[in-house]
Scaffold this motif. Structure first.
Motif, PDB file in Angstrom:
ATOM      1  N   LYS A   1      -8.208  15.288  22.498  1.00 10.35           N
ATOM      2  CA  LYS A   1      -9.146  16.211  21.839  1.00 10.35           C
ATOM      3  C   LYS A   1      -9.119  16.027  20.319  1.00 10.35           C
ATOM      4  CE  LYS A   1      -8.562  19.600  25.475  1.00 10.35           C
ATOM      5  NZ  LYS A   1      -7.818  20.789  25.857  1.00 10.35           N
ATOM      6  N   LEU A   2      -7.927  15.876  19.757  1.00  8.73           N
ATOM      7  CA  LEU A   2      -7.822  15.678  18.309  1.00  8.73           C
ATOM      8  C   LEU A   2      -8.448  14.346  17.894  1.00  8.73           C
ATOM      9  CD1 LEU A   2      -4.226  17.041  17.675  1.00  8.73           C
ATOM     10  CD2 LEU A   2      -6.374  18.022  16.816  1.00  8.73           C
ATOM     11  N   ALA A   3      -8.282  13.316  18.709  1.00 11.84           N
ATOM     12  CA  ALA A   3      -8.880  12.013  18.404  1.00 11.84           C
ATOM     13  C   ALA A   3     -10.397  12.118  18.380  1.00 11.84           C
ATOM     14  CB  ALA A   3      -8.421  10.971  19.413  1.00 11.84           C
ATOM     15  N   GLN A   4     -10.956  12.839  19.341  1.00 13.63           N
ATOM     16  CA  GLN A   4     -12.410  13.002  19.375  1.00 13.63           C
ATOM     17  C   GLN A   4     -12.887  13.775  18.157  1.00 13.63           C
ATOM     18  OE1 GLN A   4     -14.564  11.516  21.660  1.00 13.63           O
ATOM     19  NE2 GLN A   4     -15.914  12.086  19.993  1.00 13.63           N
ATOM     20  N   GLY A   5     -12.169  14.835  17.791  1.00  8.12           N
ATOM     21  CA  GLY A   5     -12.536  15.608  16.603  1.00  8.12           C
ATOM     22  C   GLY A   5     -12.460  14.779  15.334  1.00  8.12           C
ATOM     23  N   PHE A   6     -11.410  13.968  15.209  1.00  4.38           N
ATOM     24  CA  PHE A   6     -11.265  13.116  14.028  1.00  4.38           C
ATOM     25  C   PHE A   6     -12.386  12.079  13.987  1.00  4.38           C
ATOM     26  CE2 PHE A   6      -9.531   9.506  11.627  1.00  4.38           C
ATOM     27  CZ  PHE A   6      -9.196  10.150  10.435  1.00  4.38           C
ATOM     28  N   SER A   7     -12.673  11.467  15.117  1.00 11.20           N
ATOM     29  CA  SER A   7     -13.727  10.463  15.198  1.00 11.20           C
ATOM     30  C   SER A   7     -15.089  11.056  14.828  1.00 11.20           C
ATOM     31  CB  SER A   7     -13.776   9.867  16.600  1.00 11.20           C
ATOM     32  OG  SER A   7     -14.818   8.943  16.707  1.00 11.20           O
ATOM     33  N   ASP A   8     -15.364  12.267  15.283  1.00 10.81           N
ATOM     34  CA  ASP A   8     -16.629  12.931  14.961  1.00 10.81           C
ATOM     35  C   ASP A   8     -16.711  13.268  13.468  1.00 10.81           C
ATOM     36  OD1 ASP A   8     -17.261  12.797  17.654  1.00 10.81           O
ATOM     37  OD2 ASP A   8     -16.873  14.927  18.047  1.00 10.81           O
ATOM     38  N   ALA A   9     -15.596  13.735  12.897  1.00 12.95           N
ATOM     39  CA  ALA A   9     -15.581  14.156  11.495  1.00 12.95           C
ATOM     40  C   ALA A   9     -15.503  12.980  10.525  1.00 12.95           C
ATOM     41  CB  ALA A   9     -14.416  15.111  11.250  1.00 12.95           C
ATOM     42  N   PHE A  10     -14.850  11.891  10.954  1.00 16.26           N
ATOM     43  CA  PHE A  10     -14.608  10.737  10.077  1.00 16.26           C
ATOM     44  C   PHE A  10     -14.918   9.446  10.825  1.00 16.26           C
ATOM     45  CE2 PHE A  10     -11.888  14.195   8.701  1.00 16.26           C
ATOM     46  CZ  PHE A  10     -12.171  14.257   7.342  1.00 16.26           C
ATOM     47  N   PRO A  11     -16.183   9.200  11.140  1.00 11.59           N
ATOM     48  CA  PRO A  11     -16.527   8.013  11.923  1.00 11.59           C
ATOM     49  C   PRO A  11     -16.040   6.720  11.268  1.00 11.59           C
ATOM     50  CG  PRO A  11     -18.500   9.278  11.314  1.00 11.59           C
ATOM     51  CD  PRO A  11     -17.329   9.952  10.696  1.00 11.59           C
TER      52      PRO A  11
ATOM     53  N   MET B   1       0.849  -1.185   0.000  1.00 12.15           N
ATOM     54  CA  MET B   1       0.000   0.000   0.000  1.00 12.15           C
ATOM     55  C   MET B   1       0.885   1.236   0.000  1.00 12.15           C
ATOM     56  SD  MET B   1      -2.673   1.094   3.058  1.00 12.15           S
ATOM     57  CE  MET B   1      -3.550  -0.442   2.943  1.00 12.15           C
ATOM     58  N   SER B   2       0.483   2.215  -0.753  1.00 14.64           N
ATOM     59  CA  SER B   2       1.187   3.492  -0.760  1.00 14.64           C
ATOM     60  C   SER B   2       0.447   4.439   0.187  1.00 14.64           C
ATOM     61  CB  SER B   2       1.211   4.062  -2.173  1.00 14.64           C
ATOM     62  OG  SER B   2       1.875   5.295  -2.203  1.00 14.64           O
ATOM     63  N   LEU B   3       1.154   4.929   1.188  1.00 15.04           N
ATOM     64  CA  LEU B   3       0.569   5.915   2.084  1.00 15.04           C
ATOM     65  C   LEU B   3       0.978   7.302   1.617  1.00 15.04           C
ATOM     66  CD1 LEU B   3       1.202   4.357   5.624  1.00 15.04           C
ATOM     67  CD2 LEU B   3      -0.825   4.143   4.164  1.00 15.04           C
ATOM     68  N   ILE B   4       0.000   8.156   1.438  1.00 13.66           N
ATOM     69  CA  ILE B   4       0.243   9.557   1.139  1.00 13.66           C
ATOM     70  C   ILE B   4       0.106  10.267   2.494  1.00 13.66           C
ATOM     71  CG2 ILE B   4      -0.404  11.557  -0.243  1.00 13.66           C
ATOM     72  CD1 ILE B   4       0.474   8.975  -1.815  1.00 13.66           C
ATOM     73  N   ILE B   5       1.230  10.671   3.030  1.00 10.70           N
ATOM     74  CA  ILE B   5       1.295  11.192   4.397  1.00 10.70           C
ATOM     75  C   ILE B   5       1.235  12.710   4.365  1.00 10.70           C
ATOM     76  CG2 ILE B   5       2.701  11.298   6.485  1.00 10.70           C
ATOM     77  CD1 ILE B   5       3.957   8.594   5.430  1.00 10.70           C
ATOM     78  N   TRP B   6       0.211  13.251   4.982  1.00  9.65           N
ATOM     79  CA  TRP B   6       0.017  14.698   5.056  1.00  9.65           C
ATOM     80  C   TRP B   6       0.473  15.173   6.433  1.00  9.65           C
ATOM     81  CZ3 TRP B   6      -3.277  17.933   1.681  1.00  9.65           C
ATOM     82  CH2 TRP B   6      -3.460  17.331   0.427  1.00  9.65           C
ATOM     83  N   ASP B   7       1.614  15.820   6.457  1.00  7.68           N
ATOM     84  CA  ASP B   7       2.226  16.359   7.668  1.00  7.68           C
ATOM     85  C   ASP B   7       1.693  17.775   7.854  1.00  7.68           C
ATOM     86  OD1 ASP B   7       3.919  17.295   9.661  1.00  7.68           O
ATOM     87  OD2 ASP B   7       5.673  17.399   8.341  1.00  7.68           O
ATOM     88  N   THR B   8       0.783  17.940   8.813  1.00  3.15           N
ATOM     89  CA  THR B   8       0.083  19.217   8.964  1.00  3.15           C
ATOM     90  C   THR B   8       0.759  20.154   9.954  1.00  3.15           C
ATOM     91  OG1 THR B   8      -1.355  18.369  10.726  1.00  3.15           O
ATOM     92  CG2 THR B   8      -2.133  18.130   8.450  1.00  3.15           C
ATOM     93  N   ASP B   9       0.500  21.410   9.761  1.00  4.49           N
ATOM     94  CA  ASP B   9       0.929  22.484  10.650  1.00  4.49           C
ATOM     95  C   ASP B   9       0.181  22.330  11.978  1.00  4.49           C
ATOM     96  OD1 ASP B   9       0.919  25.003  11.974  1.00  4.49           O
ATOM     97  OD2 ASP B   9       0.969  26.093  10.079  1.00  4.49           O
ATOM     98  N   GLY B  10       0.888  22.365  13.086  1.00  2.79           N
ATOM     99  CA  GLY B  10       0.256  22.200  14.391  1.00  2.79           C
ATOM    100  C   GLY B  10      -0.613  23.359  14.830  1.00  2.79           C
ATOM    101  N   ASN B  11      -0.639  24.448  14.082  1.00  2.00           N
ATOM    102  CA  ASN B  11      -1.450  25.611  14.443  1.00  2.00           C
ATOM    103  C   ASN B  11      -2.931  25.443  14.136  1.00  2.00           C
ATOM    104  OD1 ASN B  11       0.401  27.419  15.574  1.00  2.00           O
ATOM    105  ND2 ASN B  11       1.100  28.074  13.563  1.00  2.00           N
ATOM    106  N   PHE B  12      -3.310  24.413  13.396  1.00  2.00           N
ATOM    107  CA  PHE B  12      -4.699  24.271  12.988  1.00  2.00           C
ATOM    108  C   PHE B  12      -5.636  23.986  14.156  1.00  2.00           C
ATOM    109  CE2 PHE B  12      -2.885  23.358   8.739  1.00  2.00           C
ATOM    110  CZ  PHE B  12      -3.647  24.252   8.001  1.00  2.00           C
ATOM    111  N   GLY B  13      -5.185  23.198  15.124  1.00  2.00           N
ATOM    112  CA  GLY B  13      -6.066  22.816  16.221  1.00  2.00           C
ATOM    113  C   GLY B  13      -7.300  22.091  15.695  1.00  2.00           C
ATOM    114  N   ASP B  14      -8.440  22.310  16.339  1.00  3.88           N
ATOM    115  CA  ASP B  14      -9.685  21.649  15.941  1.00  3.88           C
ATOM    116  C   ASP B  14     -10.178  22.075  14.565  1.00  3.88           C
ATOM    117  OD1 ASP B  14      -9.698  20.335  18.341  1.00  3.88           O
ATOM    118  OD2 ASP B  14     -11.156  21.667  19.288  1.00  3.88           O
ATOM    119  N   ALA B  15      -9.748  23.232  14.083  1.00  8.62           N
ATOM    120  CA  ALA B  15     -10.186  23.723  12.775  1.00  8.62           C
ATOM    121  C   ALA B  15      -9.719  22.809  11.644  1.00  8.62           C
ATOM    122  CB  ALA B  15      -9.680  25.145  12.547  1.00  8.62           C
TER     123      ALA B  15
END
Length: 168
Positions: A98-108, A54-68
């Motif tokens: 907090k990020l896990a809860q946000g991800f779970s809510d957005a992408f069940p 499997m090819s993983l396309i890894i998106w390394d995000t800026d830590g400033n985003f927070g819940d947004a």
């Protein structure tokens, strides 16, 4: 070979970029350069019993985003998230919850794995307590060190396994 998008989420300075660079280039840089926006990497996870390569396309995000981050276009079609904290900064472990809860809510139903990074800085006996949510049964929780490379590949292999089990 299928390609799947994996998001790296966490506060600034937890080692998201260092983990991605260790995985993809097998290098660690001591000079810190914060990510602005997002950096994208590709990593081919070799086949394993029950999983094709499997090819993983890894998106390394800026830590400033927070819940947004969960409302941002970057998240579109994410198959999984690896949520990263710094063992030497206990507040980042709470942010992981907090990020896990946000991800779970957005992408069940999509995989959210937990990486507690910088294990080379704090011996196990001196480590801050890990929040219960990160260690509950069925949760993918791994202590890593981007500096030494310890468990870095395993964390991404676990994500690939979870994505394959889910089928998307």
């Amino acid at each position: 070979m299928t390609a799947k998008k994996v998001m790296l989420l966490g506060e600034i300075g937890v080692g998201k970029s260092s983990l991605a660079r260790r995985l993809v280039f097998d290098k660690f840089e001591f000079e810190y350069k914060p990510t602005i926006g997002v950096d994208v990497y590709r990593y081919v996870v070799p086949d394993a019993p029950g999983r094709a390569p499997m090819s993983l396309i890894i998106w390394d995000t800026d830590g400033n985003f927070g819940d947004a981050i969960f409302r941002h276009i970057y998240m579109k079609e994410a198959s999984a998230a690896l949520i990263i904290g710094d063992i030497s900064r206990p507040a980042t472990l709470e942010t992981m919850v907090k990020l896990a809860q946000g991800f779970s809510d957005a992408f069940p139903g999509r995989h959210a794995g937990f990486i507690v990074n910088k294990s080379d800085l704090v011996p196990d006996a001196e480590a801050a307590p890990i929040p219960a949510m990160l260690t509950r049964p069925g949760t993918s929780y791994i202590r890593t060190s981007a500096k030494t490379g310890n468990n870095v590949g395993r964390a991404f292999d676990d994500a690939a396994d979870a994505i394959a089990r889910r089928g998307s």
